[in-house]
Motif scaffolding. Sequence first.
Motif, PDB file in Angstrom:
ATOM      1  N   MET A  98      -9.197 -12.763   2.321  1.00 59.02           N
ATOM      2  CA  MET A  98      -7.782 -12.484   2.515  1.00 59.02           C
ATOM      3  C   MET A  98      -7.557 -11.275   3.400  1.00 59.02           C
ATOM      4  SD  MET A  98      -6.292 -14.851   0.709  1.00 59.02           S
ATOM      5  CE  MET A  98      -4.629 -14.306   0.341  1.00 59.02           C
ATOM      6  N   GLY A  99      -8.637 -10.641   3.856  1.00 57.43           N
ATOM      7  CA  GLY A  99      -8.476  -9.424   4.623  1.00 57.43           C
ATOM      8  C   GLY A  99      -7.785  -9.654   5.955  1.00 57.43           C
ATOM      9  N   ASP A 100      -8.099 -10.782   6.644  1.00 55.34           N
ATOM     10  CA  ASP A 100      -7.494 -11.059   7.937  1.00 55.34           C
ATOM     11  C   ASP A 100      -6.314 -12.012   7.805  1.00 55.34           C
ATOM     12  OD1 ASP A 100      -9.086 -13.112   7.114  1.00 55.34           O
ATOM     13  OD2 ASP A 100      -9.897 -13.564   9.098  1.00 55.34           O
ATOM     14  N   LEU A 101      -5.680 -12.059   6.651  1.00 54.75           N
ATOM     15  CA  LEU A 101      -4.527 -12.915   6.411  1.00 54.75           C
ATOM     16  C   LEU A 101      -3.332 -12.421   7.221  1.00 54.75           C
ATOM     17  CD1 LEU A 101      -3.304 -15.258   4.697  1.00 54.75           C
ATOM     18  CD2 LEU A 101      -2.647 -13.520   3.035  1.00 54.75           C
ATOM     19  N   ARG A 102      -2.697 -13.325   7.925  1.00 50.45           N
ATOM     20  CA  ARG A 102      -1.503 -12.985   8.706  1.00 50.45           C
ATOM     21  C   ARG A 102      -0.281 -13.172   7.810  1.00 50.45           C
ATOM     22  NH1 ARG A 102      -4.953 -16.035  11.844  1.00 50.45           N
ATOM     23  NH2 ARG A 102      -5.818 -14.985  13.677  1.00 50.45           N
ATOM     24  N   LYS A 103       0.203 -12.083   7.275  1.00 51.10           N
ATOM     25  CA  LYS A 103       1.251 -12.132   6.258  1.00 51.10           C
ATOM     26  C   LYS A 103       2.547 -12.768   6.737  1.00 51.10           C
ATOM     27  CE  LYS A 103      -0.699  -8.052   4.025  1.00 51.10           C
ATOM     28  NZ  LYS A 103      -0.465  -6.642   3.579  1.00 51.10           N
ATOM     29  N   PRO A 104       3.041 -12.453   7.952  1.00 52.44           N
ATOM     30  CA  PRO A 104       4.310 -13.084   8.377  1.00 52.44           C
ATOM     31  C   PRO A 104       4.250 -14.608   8.385  1.00 52.44           C
ATOM     32  CG  PRO A 104       3.774 -11.225   9.788  1.00 52.44           C
ATOM     33  CD  PRO A 104       2.573 -11.467   8.945  1.00 52.44           C
ATOM     34  N   PHE A 105       3.120 -15.174   8.830  1.00 54.76           N
ATOM     35  CA  PHE A 105       2.981 -16.623   8.853  1.00 54.76           C
ATOM     36  C   PHE A 105       2.986 -17.200   7.431  1.00 54.76           C
ATOM     37  CE2 PHE A 105       0.956 -15.692  13.044  1.00 54.76           C
ATOM     38  CZ  PHE A 105       1.871 -16.395  13.821  1.00 54.76           C
ATOM     39  N   LEU A 106       2.340 -16.490   6.513  1.00 57.31           N
ATOM     40  CA  LEU A 106       2.300 -16.966   5.129  1.00 57.31           C
ATOM     41  C   LEU A 106       3.697 -16.956   4.512  1.00 57.31           C
ATOM     42  CD1 LEU A 106       0.726 -17.883   2.664  1.00 57.31           C
ATOM     43  CD2 LEU A 106       0.292 -15.483   2.115  1.00 57.31           C
ATOM     44  N   LEU A 107       4.453 -15.904   4.753  1.00 56.82           N
ATOM     45  CA  LEU A 107       5.805 -15.831   4.217  1.00 56.82           C
ATOM     46  C   LEU A 107       6.710 -16.893   4.838  1.00 56.82           C
ATOM     47  CD1 LEU A 107       6.271 -11.947   4.104  1.00 56.82           C
ATOM     48  CD2 LEU A 107       5.691 -13.489   2.219  1.00 56.82           C
ATOM     49  N   LEU A 108       6.536 -17.153   6.121  1.00 62.74           N
ATOM     50  CA  LEU A 108       7.307 -18.215   6.763  1.00 62.74           C
ATOM     51  C   LEU A 108       6.918 -19.590   6.221  1.00 62.74           C
ATOM     52  CD1 LEU A 108       7.362 -16.994  10.485  1.00 62.74           C
ATOM     53  CD2 LEU A 108       9.284 -17.072   8.879  1.00 62.74           C
ATOM     54  N   ALA A 109       5.637 -19.773   5.902  1.00 56.75           N
ATOM     55  CA  ALA A 109       5.193 -21.033   5.294  1.00 56.75           C
ATOM     56  C   ALA A 109       5.857 -21.231   3.937  1.00 56.75           C
ATOM     57  CB  ALA A 109       3.673 -21.032   5.152  1.00 56.75           C
ATOM     58  N   MET A 110       5.958 -20.155   3.162  1.00 60.80           N
ATOM     59  CA  MET A 110       6.631 -20.226   1.869  1.00 60.80           C
ATOM     60  C   MET A 110       8.098 -20.614   2.054  1.00 60.80           C
ATOM     61  SD  MET A 110       6.120 -19.915  -1.359  1.00 60.80           S
ATOM     62  CE  MET A 110       7.072 -19.764  -2.882  1.00 60.80           C
ATOM     63  N   LEU A 111       8.734 -20.044   3.043  1.00 64.44           N
ATOM     64  CA  LEU A 111      10.134 -20.364   3.316  1.00 64.44           C
ATOM     65  C   LEU A 111      10.294 -21.828   3.708  1.00 64.44           C
ATOM     66  CD1 LEU A 111      13.082 -19.509   3.734  1.00 64.44           C
ATOM     67  CD2 LEU A 111      12.461 -18.802   6.057  1.00 64.44           C
ATOM     68  N   ALA A 112       9.378 -22.341   4.525  1.00 66.51           N
ATOM     69  CA  ALA A 112       9.467 -23.725   4.991  1.00 66.51           C
ATOM     70  C   ALA A 112       9.344 -24.715   3.843  1.00 66.51           C
ATOM     71  CB  ALA A 112       8.383 -23.993   6.041  1.00 66.51           C
ATOM     72  N   ILE A 113       8.389 -24.500   2.940  1.00 74.76           N
ATOM     73  CA  ILE A 113       8.209 -25.458   1.846  1.00 74.76           C
ATOM     74  C   ILE A 113       9.331 -25.335   0.818  1.00 74.76           C
ATOM     75  CG2 ILE A 113       6.731 -23.955   0.437  1.00 74.76           C
ATOM     76  CD1 ILE A 113       6.439 -27.781   0.976  1.00 74.76           C
ATOM     77  N   VAL A 114       9.894 -24.130   0.650  1.00 71.04           N
ATOM     78  CA  VAL A 114      11.046 -23.978  -0.246  1.00 71.04           C
ATOM     79  C   VAL A 114      12.258 -24.711   0.324  1.00 71.04           C
ATOM     80  CG1 VAL A 114      12.713 -22.309  -1.153  1.00 71.04           C
ATOM     81  CG2 VAL A 114      10.274 -21.831  -1.314  1.00 71.04           C
ATOM     82  N   LEU A 115      12.454 -24.621   1.638  1.00 67.76           N
ATOM     83  CA  LEU A 115      13.551 -25.357   2.267  1.00 67.76           C
ATOM     84  C   LEU A 115      13.351 -26.865   2.128  1.00 67.76           C
ATOM     85  CD1 LEU A 115      14.120 -23.309   5.567  1.00 67.76           C
ATOM     86  CD2 LEU A 115      15.609 -23.402   3.548  1.00 67.76           C
ATOM     87  N   ALA A 116      12.106 -27.310   2.254  1.00 67.52           N
ATOM     88  CA  ALA A 116      11.816 -28.739   2.128  1.00 67.52           C
ATOM     89  C   ALA A 116      12.158 -29.248   0.738  1.00 67.52           C
ATOM     90  CB  ALA A 116      10.344 -29.008   2.445  1.00 67.52           C
ATOM     91  N   ILE A 117      11.747 -28.511  -0.283  1.00 70.90           N
ATOM     92  CA  ILE A 117      12.029 -28.954  -1.643  1.00 70.90           C
ATOM     93  C   ILE A 117      13.517 -28.820  -1.953  1.00 70.90           C
ATOM     94  CG2 ILE A 117      11.701 -26.775  -2.897  1.00 70.90           C
ATOM     95  CD1 ILE A 117      10.099 -28.299  -4.964  1.00 70.90           C
TER      96      ILE A 117
END
Length: 261
Positions: free
Chosen positions: A1-20
């Motif tokens: 998780m050290g090289d995790l790109r946080k903005p992309f992960l948060l945007l992914a969370m937003l996308a799947i929440v919008l989908a549901i």
Amino acid sequence: MGDLRKPFLLLAMLAIVLAIGVELGAGLLLGGADAGAALADSAGALDVELDDVSGVSEPSGRGTGYLALIDAVAVWSTGLFCLALLLPERVQGRVQGVAGLIFSIILIIVGLVALVIAFVELTIMVSLFLAAPFGTLAYLALWGFFPVGEAAVLLGLVLLLKLVWAGLLVAAQPRFLQNKGLVLLILTTLLCTVVLEFLHNLVPVILVSIVDDVAALVFAIIAIIWGLVLLIGSIPAIVKAIRVTAALPARASATTRPSPR
């Protein structure tokens, strides 16, 4: 998780929440339009005269809403990745086990209830449709005029959001592709969305509600299976957390015990 790109992960969370969110709101966005004229035409084709067909509306269907049962697992999995940004790994392991157990039990219960509801409704649909002519007319009045076009628009939006979600997860951490469970979940939810839209266009419009309900049954079963997988997967984490918690008093007493002179 050290090289995790946080903005992309948060945007992914937003996308799947919008989908549901779109899936859960499908019942409000679909259906409700006047189907009285179509019902009158169908009645004429069956040589049955109807005096008043006002108040007959298009059904919203269950398939799109039942997709949310599967995508709840996607939201849960993405949420766990986001949780790693806030909690230490040791604390996260304990929370994940207990929370996973609770979530899986709730998902299984909701999936079972949804399965029963869809099965009962499907039985009524088929029984009415086969009981010509008046049973068929009753079926047409309740479920015979599914809004295929509107459903296709919503499913297209849902599919786009899911593709964005999957792409953002990979952009956030390419090693997520090594997680076989996550890859299987992505393929499952994408395939279910595509299959539902395919079924809506496979049969005549008067039968779409039936195949939509069949798809809802399958989605409920898939959600229950995923719930069982999460339930089984949470047990080792809980056992490990219990062992660590039980070992803490022993370590504490060992450190406070006076050393022999």
